[in-house]
Design a protein around this motif. Structure first.
Motif, PDB file in Angstrom:
ATOM      1  N   THR A   1      25.899  13.665   6.371  1.00  8.80           N
ATOM      2  CA  THR A   1      26.308  15.105   6.429  1.00  8.80           C
ATOM      3  C   THR A   1      25.685  15.679   5.233  1.00  8.80           C
ATOM      4  O   THR A   1      25.509  17.131   5.431  1.00  8.80           O
ATOM      5  N   TYR A   2      25.302  15.278   4.043  1.00  9.16           N
ATOM      6  CA  TYR A   2      24.571  15.921   3.025  1.00  9.16           C
ATOM      7  C   TYR A   2      23.165  16.422   3.527  1.00  9.16           C
ATOM      8  O   TYR A   2      22.744  17.269   3.222  1.00  9.16           O
TER       9      TYR A   2
ATOM     10  N   ASP B   1      22.165  16.467   6.529  1.00 11.38           N
ATOM     11  CA  ASP B   1      22.374  17.752   7.641  1.00 11.38           C
ATOM     12  C   ASP B   1      22.520  18.960   7.041  1.00 11.38           C
ATOM     13  O   ASP B   1      22.205  20.226   7.764  1.00 11.38           O
ATOM     14  N   SER B   2      23.464  19.214   5.842  1.00 12.17           N
ATOM     15  CA  SER B   2      23.673  20.347   5.380  1.00 12.17           C
ATOM     16  C   SER B   2      22.494  21.042   4.867  1.00 12.17           C
ATOM     17  O   SER B   2      22.328  22.318   4.715  1.00 12.17           O
ATOM     18  N   LYS B   3      21.375  20.356   4.707  1.00  9.89           N
ATOM     19  CA  LYS B   3      20.108  20.970   4.041  1.00  9.89           C
ATOM     20  C   LYS B   3      19.328  21.505   5.256  1.00  9.89           C
ATOM     21  O   LYS B   3      18.422  22.219   4.883  1.00  9.89           O
TER      22      LYS B   3
ATOM     23  N   PRO C   1      22.134  23.322  10.781  1.00 10.80           N
ATOM     24  CA  PRO C   1      22.871  22.234  10.722  1.00 10.80           C
ATOM     25  C   PRO C   1      23.716  21.583  11.983  1.00 10.80           C
ATOM     26  O   PRO C   1      24.287  22.589  12.666  1.00 10.80           O
TER      27      PRO C   1
ATOM     28  N   TYR D   1      29.901  23.326   7.486  1.00  8.95           N
ATOM     29  CA  TYR D   1      29.990  23.229   6.086  1.00  8.95           C
ATOM     30  C   TYR D   1      30.696  24.337   5.506  1.00  8.95           C
ATOM     31  O   TYR D   1      29.899  25.649   5.651  1.00  8.95           O
TER      32      TYR D   1
ATOM     33  N   TYR E   1      28.467  22.523  -4.110  1.00  2.00           N
ATOM     34  CA  TYR E   1      28.333  22.583  -2.740  1.00  2.00           C
ATOM     35  C   TYR E   1      28.035  21.122  -2.013  1.00  2.00           C
ATOM     36  O   TYR E   1      28.724  20.875  -0.969  1.00  2.00           O
TER      37      TYR E   1
ATOM     38  N   CYS F   1      29.979  18.864   1.110  1.00  2.00           N
ATOM     39  CA  CYS F   1      29.333  18.203   2.266  1.00  2.00           C
ATOM     40  C   CYS F   1      29.382  16.939   2.362  1.00  2.00           C
ATOM     41  O   CYS F   1      29.672  16.157   3.403  1.00  2.00           O
TER      42      CYS F   1
ATOM     43  N   ASN G   1      32.704  15.725   3.800  1.00  2.00           N
ATOM     44  CA  ASN G   1      32.955  15.907   5.408  1.00  2.00           C
ATOM     45  C   ASN G   1      32.505  14.791   6.054  1.00  2.00           C
ATOM     46  O   ASN G   1      33.280  14.091   6.870  1.00  2.00           O
TER      47      ASN G   1
END
Length: 475
Positions: free
Chosen positions: A230-231, A233-235, A239, A243, A394, A398, A401
């Motif tokens: 998820t980290y 993916d948040s980038k 995504p 988030y 942030y 993430c 999650n």
């Protein structure tokens, strides 16, 4: 509070949790006061703090009765605590309560118990937090320890009495309901992670080559991988997951709540080291040095499991089952205790006292109870001083999650594993369906639902009506 700040706090939807709450009285009161709370959610500003002794007495008088009425699982617990602490007593405002709720969600351990500790900690300091913890758990601890000792000494594990026959399928139906509630809130990526972790957990439990004990390494690895996914993916620019920005957080230098907590950052770090040292040392003593001591083994198992449990009590079930059945007790004894635990007030983690009592009487119960609760208690004390800073990061949000989504998958695996072991014939299936409808459709409380299922199971069993008793394996 500005509209922008309100929007930032919104991610943790307490009202959604309340809609799922199983405690009818708490929900009714919550809904009755909801309109009031929307217009008045701020605790009174205190220029001079209330004396510590007065605040400790408030903690005692608040949490002593709650320990006897906290039925219904984490969702109902959140509703009860919000009603008493924010709406009625105004210990804190809505934002502070939401922050503390988020801490429990982001740490391993029992979420509702950690919320109890952190709210009392914010009111009366560390001693207030510990006092609230014991008051919150004491009724369930006493009853489940007593039941464990009685079942171990006076009931034949291979021939349970008729009044316990219906408890296992009734208890498992509540696990299914919990899984539905958790899964309904996941986004697409969260559902993918939950599905993968569920499949891996089911495989570990049902493979000839893979040992069930490998879960102690595989489950933490899956949680870490879920957070990493998820980290990353948040980038991405687009995504797959959802988030939300972290909330404002507390001002650690001026907020009266942070002053009441009174734990400096360096002390929080030392507390964190205590958790790590205990975890590493117990694993080394049991698995490397091979010390043969039953009580040390109980503590090691519970402390290790308590250190990697994200998502609350339901997630702990497959891990506990893999460790204690058949090493400590029979499958029937495990499920009988699960049914009793589901019908008790307080967190499901109190189930540990029953497991320890069946294996090693009262000393085993206390060691198991402290072992499973210990990591969550220590970490809540360690993390609170850092939380005002972490909530600004942030990436941290993430990662959580993914950890939480992966943990929810373990609840899904528990549904499959526990169903197969608790529902053995048509009578069990009838009890399962009946109890599930009571709790999920008609919103009966967990104790009433489990007891009702137990009564139906007793009526159908071979000592009474003798209906639906052909094992599924023979159909």
């Amino acid at each position: 509070m500005s509209d922008q700040e309100k929007e930032e706090v919104k991610p943790i939807d307490l009202s959604a949790n309340v809609e799922d709450a199983e405690s009818g009285a708490a929900v009714a009161k919550f809904q009755e006061d909801d309109n009031i709370a929307e217009n008045d959610v701020s605790a009174p500003v205190e220029e001079e703090d209330i004396p510590w002794s007065t605040r400790m007495w408030e903690v005692f008088t608040t949490f002593w009765p709650l320990g006897f009425v906290a039925f219904g699982g984490p969702q109902a617990h959140i509703a009860i605590l919000r009603d008493h602490l924010v709406v009625q007593r105004k210990w804190m405002d809505e934002d502070a309560f939401t922050e503390l709720f988020a801490i429990g969600q982001g740490l391993p351990g029992p979420t509702s118990t950690q919320l109890v500790i952190s709210t009392a900690l914010s009111r009366a300091g560390p001693l207030g937090g510990l006092l609230a913890f014991f008051l919150w758990n004491l009724p369930g601890l006493i009853v489940l320890t007593t039941c464990g000792v009685l079942i171990a000494n006076f009931i034949d594990p291979n021939d349970p009495p008729f009044y316990l026959v219906g408890l296992p399928p009734a208890a498992v139906s509540l696990v299914f309901k919990a899984m539905y509630g958790f899964g309904a809130k996941l986004d697409k990526l969260g559902m993918i992670l939950a599905t993968i972790s569920a499949c891996v957990a089911i495989l570990i439990n049902g493979d000839y080559v893979i040992k069930p004990t490998s879960s102690q390494y595989v489950f933490p690895s899956m949680l870490a991988i879920g957070g990493l996914i998820t980290y990353l993916d948040s980038k991405r620019s687009n995504p797959l997951g959802t988030y939300k920005a972290p909330s404002k957080g507390w001002d650690a230098k001026s907020d009266i709540t942070m002053k009441r907590i009174g734990i400096p950052l360096w002390v929080g770090f030392c507390i964190f080291l205590v958790w790590v040292i205990v975890l590493v040392m117990t694993i080394i003593l049991v698995d490397v040095v091979k010390i043969e001591n039953d009580y040390l083994k109980i503590f090691e198992v519970m402390w290790r499991i308590g250190s990697i449990i994200f998502g609350g009590g339901q997630v702990v079930l497959p891990m506990l089952q893999g460790e204690v059945v058949p090493q400590w007790m029979t499958k029937d004894q495990f499920f009988q205790g699960l049914g009793l635990a589901q019908s008790m007030p307080g967190p499901l983690f109190n189930f540990s006292s029953y497991l320890g009592a069946v294996y090693k009487a009262v000393p085993g119960a206390l060691i198991a109870w402290l072992g499973l609760f210990g990591p969550g208690i220590i970490l809540i004390f360690a993390v609170v001083p850092f939380w005002a800073r972490l909530r600004h990061i942030y990436a941290f949000k993430c990662i959580l999650n993914g950890v939480n989504s992966t943990a929810i998958g373990l609840v899904g695996a528990a549904c499959v594993i526990l169903w197969e072991q608790a529902v053995l014939n048509s009578a069990d299936a009838i009890v399962f369906v009946f109890t599930g409808v009571l709790v999920a459709v008609f919103n009966f409380s967990a104790p009433v639902s489990v007891i009702s299922g137990g009564v139906l199971g007793a009526i159908l069993c071979n000592d009474a009506a003798n209906l639906g008793q052909i094992p599924f394996a023979e159909l």
